[in-house]
Design a protein around this motif. Structure first.
Motif, PDB file in Angstrom:
ATOM      1  N   ALA A  75      34.054  42.538 -18.228  1.00  0.00           N
ATOM      2  CA  ALA A  75      33.962  42.243 -16.800  1.00  0.00           C
ATOM      3  C   ALA A  75      34.706  40.973 -16.416  1.00  0.00           C
ATOM      4  O   ALA A  75      34.918  40.715 -15.229  1.00  0.00           O
ATOM      5  CB  ALA A  75      32.501  42.142 -16.382  1.00  0.00           C
TER       6      ALA A  75
ATOM      7  N   GLY B  33      33.831  41.554  -9.935  1.00  0.00           N
ATOM      8  CA  GLY B  33      32.814  41.449 -10.974  1.00  0.00           C
ATOM      9  C   GLY B  33      32.890  42.530 -12.030  1.00  0.00           C
ATOM     10  O   GLY B  33      31.999  42.622 -12.882  1.00  0.00           O
TER      11      GLY B  33
ATOM     12  N   THR C  25      35.529  36.607 -17.518  1.00  0.00           N
ATOM     13  CA  THR C  25      34.863  35.301 -17.493  1.00  0.00           C
ATOM     14  C   THR C  25      35.755  34.327 -16.756  1.00  0.00           C
ATOM     15  O   THR C  25      36.938  34.186 -17.091  1.00  0.00           O
ATOM     16  CB  THR C  25      34.616  34.770 -18.916  1.00  0.00           C
ATOM     17  N   ARG C  26      35.176  33.681 -15.772  1.00  0.00           N
ATOM     18  CA  ARG C  26      35.953  32.701 -15.021  1.00  0.00           C
ATOM     19  C   ARG C  26      35.843  31.349 -15.721  1.00  0.00           C
ATOM     20  O   ARG C  26      34.744  30.842 -15.932  1.00  0.00           O
ATOM     21  CB  ARG C  26      35.454  32.593 -13.580  1.00  0.00           C
TER      22      ARG C  26
ATOM     23  N   GLU D 183      29.254  35.576 -20.434  1.00  0.00           N
ATOM     24  CA  GLU D 183      29.254  34.479 -19.460  1.00  0.00           C
ATOM     25  C   GLU D 183      30.136  34.835 -18.268  1.00  0.00           C
ATOM     26  O   GLU D 183      31.315  35.155 -18.442  1.00  0.00           O
ATOM     27  CB  GLU D 183      29.775  33.201 -20.117  1.00  0.00           C
ATOM     28  N   ASP D 184      29.548  34.747 -17.073  1.00  0.00           N
ATOM     29  CA  ASP D 184      30.361  34.969 -15.877  1.00  0.00           C
ATOM     30  C   ASP D 184      31.333  33.816 -15.671  1.00  0.00           C
ATOM     31  O   ASP D 184      32.445  34.011 -15.191  1.00  0.00           O
ATOM     32  CB  ASP D 184      29.468  35.099 -14.649  1.00  0.00           C
ATOM     33  N   GLN D 185      30.869  32.611 -15.987  1.00  0.00           N
ATOM     34  CA  GLN D 185      31.704  31.435 -15.770  1.00  0.00           C
ATOM     35  C   GLN D 185      31.464  30.430 -16.893  1.00  0.00           C
ATOM     36  O   GLN D 185      30.351  30.293 -17.385  1.00  0.00           O
ATOM     37  CB  GLN D 185      31.409  30.783 -14.415  1.00  0.00           C
TER      38      GLN D 185
END
Lengths: 114, 116
Positions: free
Chosen positions: B108, A40, B110-111, B8-10
């Protein structure tokens, strides 16, 4: 060219053990880097080198040491492994391209400290 | 302080649809911006970079990125997504304090998940 190679691919260490992560590049790049990647999180710079015999600290150098005796090799040493050093470690090298260095990464070493 | 944000993480997108992966930055002076992709159990691969000039930068695998100075953004785009584009994408900016070497500040990640 093989590019940037790293060994080992995966290692489990006990707390207090030491090890050396190997990194070799065959592109004759002057600049080399060590990063760690935690889940993360983006990559954090541990150490870098601008040429043989010259190294300097990055953002998170504590618990690590490096040496650069040749242009090709840039090993990373962990002296007393701690659980906080569980991470994926990436080595990179770079050369000027269009006036700005572009970094090329190795496949990584996954380290688990128990 | 210099920083890179990937809000956005994903990102999920259907195959064949256009995709956008967002990146905003905060640096003093002119930014040097990069996009990298990481496939599972692999190292980061360079996609493209912006140094100066045309705001639309074309890179590998059909990707492009648009630099927007007023919005301090550098979004990654592709007109038609492929399932094989599924990976982790990192935006990075050169630390202007890094002097003669290219110290990068990474977001960080983005997936990206492309569904058939």
């Amino acid at each position: 060219n093989a590019g940037v190679t790293q060994t080992p691919k995966f290692r489990i260490l006990k707390i207090g053990q030491s090890m050396t992560l190997q990194c070799t590049q065959d592109m004759n790049h002057n600049y080399m880097y060590w990063y760690r990647q935690d889940p993360g999180m983006g990559l954090k710079l541990i150490y870098y080198s601008v040429g043989a015999g010259i190294t300097d600290k990055g953002e998170v150098p504590n618990g690590y040491n490096v040496s650069r005796s040749t242009t090709e090799d840039f090993p990373l040493r962990l002296e007393l492994a701690a659980p906080s050093q569980t991470s994926v470690y990436f080595c990179a090298s770079s050369y000027p391209e269009g006036g700005v260095e572009t970094q090329y990464f190795g496949p990584g070493t996954r380290l688990l400290v128990l | 302080a210099q920083s890179v944000a990937q809000p956005e993480d994903q990102v999920n997108v259907a195959e064949g649809n256009p995709l956008t992966v967002k990146c905003t930055y905060s640096v003093s002076g002119n930014p040097y911006l990069f996009w990298y992709v990481q496939y599972p159990n692999r190292g980061l691969q360079f996609l493209l970079k912006y140094i100066t000039g045309d705001n639309l930068v074309k890179g590998s695998y059909g990707f492009e990125a648009e630099f927007n100075k007023s919005q301090t953004s550098f979004h990654l785009k592709k007109p038609s997504a492929l399932v094989s584009d599924s990976a982790l994408y990192f935006c990075a900016v050169r630390d202007v304090r890094s002097g003669g070497y290219n110290k990068l500040i990474f977001g960080a990640g983005t997936r990206l998940a492309v569904h058939p």
